[in-house]
Motif scaffolding. Sequence first.
Motif, PDB file in Angstrom:
ATOM      1  N   ASN A  17      38.039  42.438  44.850  1.00  0.00           N
ATOM      2  CA  ASN A  17      39.104  41.555  44.365  1.00  0.00           C
ATOM      3  C   ASN A  17      40.421  41.866  45.080  1.00  0.00           C
ATOM      4  N   ALA A  18      40.675  43.182  45.305  1.00  0.00           N
ATOM      5  CA  ALA A  18      41.898  43.567  46.016  1.00  0.00           C
ATOM      6  C   ALA A  18      41.847  43.062  47.455  1.00  0.00           C
ATOM      7  N   THR A  19      40.678  43.160  48.088  1.00  0.00           N
ATOM      8  CA  THR A  19      40.519  42.678  49.466  1.00  0.00           C
ATOM      9  C   THR A  19      40.720  41.166  49.531  1.00  0.00           C
ATOM     10  N   VAL A  21      41.905  55.228  37.833  1.00  0.00           N
ATOM     11  CA  VAL A  21      41.543  55.622  36.463  1.00  0.00           C
ATOM     12  C   VAL A  21      40.026  55.541  36.277  1.00  0.00           C
ATOM     13  N   LEU A  22      39.459  54.460  36.788  1.00  0.00           N
ATOM     14  CA  LEU A  22      38.021  54.227  36.646  1.00  0.00           C
ATOM     15  C   LEU A  22      37.223  55.367  37.301  1.00  0.00           C
ATOM     16  N   VAL A  55      31.058  49.333  39.212  1.00  0.00           N
ATOM     17  CA  VAL A  55      32.000  48.202  39.138  1.00  0.00           C
ATOM     18  C   VAL A  55      33.162  48.389  40.110  1.00  0.00           C
ATOM     19  N   GLY A  56      33.313  49.624  40.645  1.00  0.00           N
ATOM     20  CA  GLY A  56      34.412  49.905  41.568  1.00  0.00           C
ATOM     21  C   GLY A  56      34.446  48.981  42.777  1.00  0.00           C
ATOM     22  N   PRO A  57      33.343  48.850  43.524  1.00  0.00           N
ATOM     23  CA  PRO A  57      33.372  47.965  44.706  1.00  0.00           C
ATOM     24  C   PRO A  57      33.727  46.506  44.382  1.00  0.00           C
ATOM     25  N   VAL A  84      44.557  48.871  42.224  1.00  0.00           N
ATOM     26  CA  VAL A  84      44.371  50.227  42.771  1.00  0.00           C
ATOM     27  C   VAL A  84      44.495  51.271  41.667  1.00  0.00           C
ATOM     28  N   ILE A  85      45.512  51.131  40.803  1.00  0.00           N
ATOM     29  CA  ILE A  85      45.695  52.080  39.689  1.00  0.00           C
ATOM     30  C   ILE A  85      44.491  52.047  38.753  1.00  0.00           C
TER      31      ILE A  85
END
Length: 602
Positions: free
Chosen positions: A55-57, A89-90, A48-50, A84-85
């Motif tokens: 979403n940040a991009t 954590v993830l 799920v990280g990418p 990012v935080i």
Amino acid sequence: MKAKNNNKSSNADFIKSTKRLLGYMKNDYIKLIIVAVFSILSTVFMIVGPKIMGNATTEIFNGVMRKISNPSMGINFSKVLKIVIFLVVLYTVSSVFSYLQAYIMSGIAQRVSYNLRKEISEKLNRLPISYFDKNEKGDIISRVTNDVDTLSQSLNQSLMMAVTSVITVVGIFIMMLTINFMITIVAVLLVPITMFCLMMIIRKSQHFFKLQQKYLGKLNGKIEETYSGQNIVRAHNAERFEQLNFNKINNRLYETSWKSQFLSSIMMPMMMLISNVGYVVVAILGGYLTIAGKIAVGDIQAFIQYMRTFTQPLNQIAQIMNLLQSTIAAADRIFDFLDEEEIDFSAKEVIPDDKVEGAIEFEHVKFGYDENIVIKDFNLKVSPGQKIAIVGPTGAGKTTIVKLLMRFYELNHGRILLDGRDISTLELDEYRKNFAMVLQDTWLFNGTIMDNLKYGKLDATDEEVFSAARAAYADRFILTQKYGYETILSEDTKNISQGQKQLLTIARAILSNPKILILDEATSSVDTRTEEMIQNAMDNLIKDRTSFIIAHRLSTIKNADLILVLNEGDIVEQGTHDELMKNNGFYKNLYDSQYEELEEIN
């Protein structure tokens, strides 16, 4: 047709060995489930990280676009920071689960190795002597060391990697579907192409992985053989010969290793080629859809990252297949060893120690090694306490007789009786407790003299050991050693002489206090003075015991109650020394020939 049958057989063996290997983990199924759960959680968090990073991009891209259209607006850094935080954590939690699964899996793999080594060790004690006659020691050792280590290392890596790879493929597929269905279908089309290529390579390479383990065992056997016989090799200037033999085996190992490693190594570049083609297609199609406004910039970035990640588990699967081939090849050799035919331990009858008298009878005994008949029709009756000498030319069957008496081999025909009972019906361990053997080839292990002597009776007291050493005339040289009975015998016992080794083995036999004694060429490799000491020690050992003495030096068995003269597996003469000399037959010819040799030497 034959090739197809071989492939089917190979696949069946692969599945059979895999199932059997999994059986060694039956007590760790709960831990395996925990490992699977941790793997799933670790992989899901990574997957799920990418998407979150996308979403940040997207937020940054949208902020830049807002800044262009309205200078008072811009990037929402607070929202980006939160993303990012959350990602940190993830990924941290994912790493913790990955560490825990690796820790648990390492323990499982080592327990499997421990149990396999334990089974192999126990199996060694249940195998007939004939197995060791037919197989190289180095090859057997290789199964305990190289094969088990190969299995342990690849098992530890491959199981974790397999679970992670499958979860990753499934998870990434789901995540890609949430982004865009069309691009996902294009990416998934690569999977059957990849798996087809992998299976073709695996079928070819499995054969060579098995040969690699086989020749590795042969190489170990050759090294062990050459090392233990180094004195003989040097004495006969046979270094070049041994080097050529070693090179021959080493070349075979090189050829099979090269082929197996080459076939497995082309998996990775093939996977990279397919993945790069897919990456180019996805990049072009994704760029088009982004321009058309059908997909967000962050999503296409996430998808491309997923596409890259999607090929990683497929690459890992290729590595797993490589590891599994080594694992199963090693497992096959281990299981082949564990499936070897064992000694029959079903007989349970026990003769109490105080009831064993030592009467031995051979009735029409027939025996051969691999259908090469050595003993044809052997009959003998020995009363308790008798001293039986067995003589004859080399290959007459002298040592074979006592090996059959010890139940090292099963008879082809006939039977052997102890006090009127067929020895095949007696419990084997209890039966052998009644015997002690002193052989020409002495065997002592790396340890103290006291430990080596107690090998004959593990619960013996120190005083019993001292008494046995005195009876064997061994205490004289033991007490001259710097540390006496606590002297450490070096590897191959090079720090004491051959005669001293023989005295220790006689002392060990005296300590075991057997009812029946076997002496096989016990004085053939020592000097005359030492032979006299050993002879005196053996007289103490033989006293009041049924004994079988194999000797080439006929002068040492003149006082035997009965001398058996063997030739080509049959008794050609029997009687006392004086009777046989009067017969002027085979025995007299043997005796006279030895006397003439002594005369020539003198």
